[in-house]
Design an enzyme around this catalytic site. Structure first.
Site, PDB file in Angstrom:
ATOM      1  N   CYS A   1      29.255  32.299  41.541  1.00  0.00           N
ATOM      2  CA  CYS A   1      29.378  30.855  40.035  1.00  0.00           C
ATOM      3  C   CYS A   1      30.859  30.075  40.837  1.00  0.00           C
ATOM      4  O   CYS A   1      31.464  28.923  40.281  1.00  0.00           O
ATOM      5  CB  CYS A   1      29.597  31.689  38.546  1.00  0.00           C
ATOM      6  SG  CYS A   1      30.919  33.010  39.658  1.00  0.00           S
TER       7      CYS A   1
ATOM      8  N   GLU B   1      29.583  33.521  30.688  1.00  0.00           N
ATOM      9  CA  GLU B   1      30.136  33.147  31.501  1.00  0.00           C
ATOM     10  C   GLU B   1      28.671  32.105  32.027  1.00  0.00           C
ATOM     11  O   GLU B   1      27.821  32.793  32.193  1.00  0.00           O
ATOM     12  CB  GLU B   1      31.135  33.809  33.301  1.00  0.00           C
ATOM     13  CG  GLU B   1      31.166  32.909  34.180  1.00  0.00           C
ATOM     14  CD  GLU B   1      31.018  33.614  35.453  1.00  0.00           C
ATOM     15  OE1 GLU B   1      31.885  34.689  35.562  1.00  0.00           O
ATOM     16  OE2 GLU B   1      30.283  32.809  35.834  1.00  0.00           O
TER      17      GLU B   1
END
Lengths: 506, 506
Positions: free
Chosen positions: B266, B229
């Protein structure tokens, strides 16, 4: 790594596929089902003409090719029902939960969307079932992804003819031509695979080419998933009790599996382990009463098979059981009869360089294991990933009550670790097209062992999950709406359960 | 590509994980659930000590870190229930079918097995929830894969302390130490990732490092899946009607989302598109009443943020709404207050090199779009993959009955194409840990957009399907047995249906 400029023809093809993607993604499952069934019906309606071209281009028999068209049609129809049933989108609905363990939780709903344009590289050995409208193509179209097929050079005329039949069927249900296009040539295929508008690739073929393409897909500026089905030698293990019980039956099944389609199947059993001193080799020899000569697919495969066969026959301790042969015609095609050899486990170890690599064609190696051999340890000793692994047990051993049950279970566990499908008392060729099928396996059987290229789960390769948080009904995909207009299975997670998570276990 | 020899310490670690794999794969879901809950309980029991170390090492607040431990524990407990429920193995049973469309079909049953040893590279910004015992680790252990965690260099002491707590909990339920081990150092992590005994990798961090590791995983002699990720800027779109309806509420939510955890999430909204002439910027400015200073995670992130912030402020047409700032202390840590700027769409186009790259920290860009802008086209114009995309609608627009509904639906479709999660009327930070969650998205949001790193589906990354053909009951995995001793959901496909496949659609 730098982006290439496509030729004008390829640019048009990729642009057309890209332009078709949003509308195709938004089609109903029913419309896509109609397209798949229309293709299936059209293939069957055109079967004689297509099979005739295929026979000429591939050398495979009429019976085999006719059956393959049926299989191809059945695959398409299976996916039609699969997408209308709707479980393939794995719809999940978490209802809003004011009392969630981490504070109030919004409404979250998850489904799967098609990836976008996909390129599928056809196989040579299944000119229908793994080619232009084969299983990968069916899965790609079923998922709602525009499809570009790279034709295999072994059957270009058949590829064009199949594409024409499919294109007409697609247009007959009102879908645009851009959802399916055919290209020829390896360079064209590589150029399309590299294009940033292409979202995934699939492939059936050799380890060498599969690795090359997988590396291209992984090293693009934007990497994409690549689903390659590559090489497999499909080891089988036969217990002494199974041989004692039914050597002739096992021998006949083995020989059929080794020689069918001239051994040019990814699931051909390449190695059979039997206890030394059992009579399997004699039974195989006795079963080899009629060995018709068959043509291999093309001169390259023919030359490669002859070379592998020579190397195997020349290895120390290798004894022919069925001598077989390769005869080359003036076009360079090899005409073959099956070759089966035996070798001791010690000589397999000593000759692993010559013996272990796949021999694509009608050849198999019977390995005789001395008493006390730990069979489970042979899988990691000799093999990486395989599509299949097989175990033949006696009727009594199958009950799980014999003294050697733990040893047999350890062997099953070892096989399971390295294959996609574990077979009992059968042979690995012939892959059923069904919901539970798994045609895959660890590298180098495939480039991606979390996926299958046969069975309904094959569609999952061409989808991507997306979640919607607190979405108004009008902005949700239909599969996630409260009214469930598509009637898909929805896994609904209610409010109020999260604080109980794990309570039972600690 | 050549195989490296591991250091003696790493060799022991990898060998220990490998040796533990078969027995761990064979554990019952209940035992693994007990282990996960024991870890969860131990983390909560040790919360004060762990949070205290984490505050010192990361600069994150006590409130944030305390909440993060709870989240980490909830994740572990969620997976405990997930694996005992059993749907995660997707058990499928095709009963033998003498009347199958392609000739008699054997009994075929398919489940999922754990991959084997996995290395998980921890994140810096979630020292609990995406670190040693975070979501990836929970999914890996839940799947039955031995876990090697590469500690993040930003919180080594916390990593060791967490590992000690977890190891004790694992041993308390009778599982061996080899199923969980911790290593430090990037070179060690890379060496382990390259080892052929390692079957998958997971990672949370930057695009640069994620790509490096993904390339290593893909280019190994035996490639393995790698679930990274990476980066995301999380665009949001706010309609004029939504701003008119509730500008202050939207502004407050936005500011909380941009500044929470000092913007080091994020899912921080990096871009907000609003129609020019609306009053969002003014509302944001008015909402910025209290802006406490926070420390960034480490000097490297601090320097990088200051550089990105300077570049953005220097770009043509960029106007500060909240000026914010960065102050460096003597250790090189940046202390920040939020920065929010506006820029016109034309200047975003002109300044894309300076503006589009992720600014990891408390900074967001409000983009003012002129009347008539085709919002759907902005997604592909400016962005690759993102974890999230957001849309704020007015109450009336949410009903799907306003004149602009088609335009809004096109925007939702465009966002869906490029993200893993589409949010309505909320902000993207704060990711619910639930069955329907999707925390992923196309490259470069992740290396693998078919997977999620949050929610119960995260476990699927660490499994591999295996089918069993005509297996006697004693040799089947328990999930596939007729007696179903684990009580898992079994999707059973009966005999006699295949000839009806597709009949309704052609």
């Amino acid at each position: 790594m730098s982006q290439e400029v496509l030729s004008p023809v390829l640019e048009t093809i990729v642009a057309t596929a890209t332009a078709a993607a949003p509308a195709f993604a938004a089609t109903t499952p029913e419309l896509r089902a109609q397209a798949l069934v229309a293709i299936a019906n059209a293939l069957e309606a055109n079967k004689p003409g297509l099979v005739s071209i295929a026979m000429r281009e591939t050398g495979l028999t009429e019976a085999r090719l006719t059956g393959e068209v049926t299989r191809t049609a059945v695959q398409l129809r299976m996916f039609a029902d699969t997408i209308v049933e709707g479980g393939y989108v794995d719809a999940r609905i978490d209802l809003a939960d004011a009392d969630f363990a981490l504070g109030a939780r919004p409404d979250i709903r998850r489904t799967h969307l098609p990836l976008g344009p996909v390129i599928n590289f056809s196989a040579s050995n299944f000119p229908f079932a793994f080619s232009v409208m084969g299983g990968d193509s069916a899965a790609i179209l079923a998922a709602g992804c525009p499809l570009i097929v790279k034709a295999h050079s072994g059957h270009p005329e058949l590829s064009d003819a199949t594409a024409a039949v499919a294109a007409e069927a697609i247009q007959s249900v009102g879908l645009p031509a851009g959802i399916f296009q055919l290209i020829h040539g390896r360079e064209a295929g590589v150029a399309v695979l590299r294009d940033p508008r292409i979202k995934a690739g699939s492939f059936t073929g050799s380890i060498r080419i599969g690795r090359l393409l997988a590396d291209i897909a992984a090293s693009r500026p934007t990497p994409i998933p690549f689903f390659g089905e590559l090489g497999s030698v499909n080891p089988a293990f036969i217990t002494a009790a199974a041989v004692a019980e039914r050597a002739d039956e096992i021998a006949r099944g083995f020989l059929t599996s080794v020689s069918g389609s001239a051994g040019q199947l990814c699931t051909k059993p390449g190695f059979v382990f039997v206890p030394a001193g059992t009579k399997l080799a004699a039974a195989v020899s006795a079963a080899a009463t009629e060995l018709p000569e068959h043509r291999l697919l093309d001169p390259r495969i023919s030359a490669s098979f002859a070379e592998r066969r020579d190397a195997i026959l020349a290895a120390t301790g290798v004894t022919p059981v069925i001598a077989g042969g390769v005869r080359f015609d003036e076009l360079g095609h090899g005409w073959v009869t099956p070759t089966v050899v035996t070798v001791s486990l010690a000589n397999l170890r000593a000759g692993r360089e010559a013996l272990l690599e796949e021999a694509f064609g009608p050849l198999s190696i019977i390995v005789e294991t001395p008493a006390g051999t730990d069979l489970a340890s042979l899988m990691p000793e000799f093999y990486e990933g395989n599509l299949t692994g097989t175990l033949h047990l006696s009727a009594e051993e199958s009950t799980g009550t014999t003294a050697n049950v733990a040893e047999l279970q350890a062997l099953v566990a070892a096989i399971s670790q390295q294959v996609g499908r574990v077979l009992f008392d059968g042979w690995s060729t012939g892959v059923a097209v069904t919901p539970a099928q798994q045609h895959g396996g660890p590298w180098p059987a495939t480039t991606n062992d979390a996926s299958t290229s046969v069975g309904t789960a094959a569609i999952q390769r061409f989808q991507r999950p997306v979640a919607y948080q607190n979405a108004p009904q009008a902005f949700l995909p239909e599969a996630l709406r409260d009214a469930n207009p598509l009637g898909v299975p929805q896994a609904i997670s209610p409010a109020g359960v999260s604080k109980q998570w794990g309570q039972r276990w600690g």
